[in-house]
Write an enzyme that holds these catalytic residues in place. Structure first.
Site, PDB file in Angstrom:
ATOM      1  CG  HIS A 194       8.921 -22.808   4.035  1.00 42.95           C
ATOM      2  ND1 HIS A 194       8.242 -23.091   5.201  1.00 42.95           N
ATOM      3  CD2 HIS A 194       8.231 -21.803   3.446  1.00 42.95           C
ATOM      4  CE1 HIS A 194       7.195 -22.295   5.306  1.00 42.95           C
ATOM      5  NE2 HIS A 194       7.162 -21.513   4.249  1.00 42.95           N
ATOM      6  CG  ASP A 249       9.496 -25.079   7.734  1.00 40.75           C
ATOM      7  OD1 ASP A 249       8.319 -24.927   7.389  1.00 40.75           O
ATOM      8  OD2 ASP A 249      10.433 -24.367   7.295  1.00 40.75           O
ATOM      9  N   GLY A 299       2.261 -16.313   3.053  1.00 42.63           N
ATOM     10  CA  GLY A 299       2.815 -15.071   3.582  1.00 42.63           C
ATOM     11  C   GLY A 299       2.878 -15.079   5.090  1.00 42.63           C
ATOM     12  CB  SER A 330       5.780 -18.991   5.814  1.00 38.03           C
ATOM     13  OG  SER A 330       5.062 -20.017   5.196  1.00 38.03           O
ATOM     14  CB  SER A 368       5.711 -25.284   9.326  1.00 38.47           C
ATOM     15  OG  SER A 368       6.176 -26.105   8.263  1.00 38.47           O
TER      16      SER A 368
END
Length: 374
Positions: A224, A248, A326, A328, A343
């Site tokens: 993402h 993801d 942030g 991720s 994720s």
């Protein structure tokens, strides 16, 4: 989370930067190393799990043994296998089986047998049916996963009716599913404020693990965070592949940078990555991200499906380690074994929360990547 006398090992850390010469590892899980645990991991487990140093070291040893025991028994039990999980303090590995005659074989491996009515294959089949339900039905549920200790598939939803609607739409056995009402509403951990360690335009995400492909260095991260062709800075690179929702994960080629077998731990210390063997449910796990740094928790479930506003992502691992926007794409590590990339989740690192990570072996296999290990 898991079972036995002296017991198993595997704790976690977090992934951030990658860069320099190392020994590469393939997508297949590397053999476990008997090396002593990193002080960075021990310190973080003391802080986040309330353990003494001795308890942290013992837990990691137990968790590592659990990985090996689970791999052995899952093969031995075959279609009768119903999963494995650690108890709360990781001193006991419990192994589910649908056949009581296999109990002695489980005990012979130092684990505790649990006789259940459904095999892991049957539970996964139920969850797969939920994954294949229409998007409109899945939108009413926050997440769903196979819950090994209860030998069921759990659906968490804001309203009971939302979970029941998913069950009906999927046409699965109601007796195999439990619906739990929750306020949890996972969101992808992406921050458009900007910062370390890499950027996609005005957005910031975190590096997962260093990889190479055909001699080209790069890293895995969350899908993402960027689409195929998206450009990154610090380090400069390009998304070569990206999948979200559904999955993801993504990988970014970053020529000119040096891959390192490290995850950024507490206080900036590096935690070495030695392989990618999946840790057992109940194991401690740590994650690293560019917003909240190094945080630890335990593995709650594997193979969870989560409904984000953008769609459903399946095959995630659910943990009690906190994270925030942030983080991720950042790394999850258990002991020295890479587990996955952040994720999304719910909550925060002030009040506590839940996170989900994409298991790292999937993008390694899908994209033909080689994990950088030490």
């Amino acid at each position: 989370m898991l079972s036995r006398g002296p017991l198993l090992a595997g704790a976690a850390t977090v992934a951030l930067y990658l860069a320099a010469s190392v020994t590469p590892a393939t997508a297949a899980p590397a053999p476990l190393s008997p090396k002593p645990p990193s002080p960075v991991i021990v310190d973080a487990l003391q802080r986040d799990l309330g353990l003494t140093a001795e308890q942290a070291v013992a837990r990691l040893a137990n968790e590592e043994r659990a990985m090996t025991t689970e791999a052995t028994l899952s093969g031995t039990l075959g279609g009768k296998y119903a999963g494995a999980w650690l108890n709360g303090d990781a001193t006991q590995l419990l192994v589910g089986t649908s056949d009581a005659t296999t109990a002695d074989a489980i005990r012979a491996q130092g684990a505790q047998p649990v006789i259940v009515s459904r095999t892991l294959e049957q539970l996964n089949a139920v969850k797969d049916r939920l994954d294949q339900a229409p998007a409109q039905a899945k939108a009413g549920a926050s997440l769903w996963y196979v819950d090994l200790p209860t030998n069921s598939v759990v659906i968490q939803a804001a309203q009971q009716a939302g979970g029941e609607a998913l069950v009906a739409a999927a046409g699965v056995d109601k007796d195999a599913v439990r619906v739990a009402v929750t306020t949890e509403r996972p969101q992808p951990f992406i921050d458009i404020i900007g910062g370390n360690p890499y950027y996609i335009g005005s957005s910031r995400c975190s590096i997962g693990f260093s990889v190479t492909k055909g001699g080209t260095p790069g890293f895995v991260t969350a899908g993402h965070c960027g689409r195929t062709g998206s450009r990154t800075t610090n380090p400069t690179g390009t998304f070569q592949g990206s999948s979200f929702p559904g999955n993801d994960y993504a990988w970014v080629a970053a020529p000119g940078n040096t891959p390192r077998p490290w995850v950024k731990g507490s206080g900036g210390a590096n935690v070495i990555v030695r392989g990618s063997t999946q840790a057992v449910v109940g194991s401690s796990i740590c994650r690293s991200g560019s917003t909240t740094g190094w945080r630890c928790g335990t593995i709650q479930q594997h193979n969870a499906s989560v409904t984000y506003p953008q769609g459903t992502v399946s095959g995630l691992t659910r943990t009690s380690a906190c994270a925030q926007p942030g983080d991720s794409g950042g790394s999850f590590i258990s002991g020295s074994q890479a587990q996955g990339t952040t994720s999304g989740g719910s909550g925060n690192c002030t009040s506590g929360g839940t996170t989900y990570h994409q298991p790292v072996n999937e993008p390694l296999s899908v994209y033909g990547l080689t994990l950088t290990v030490g």
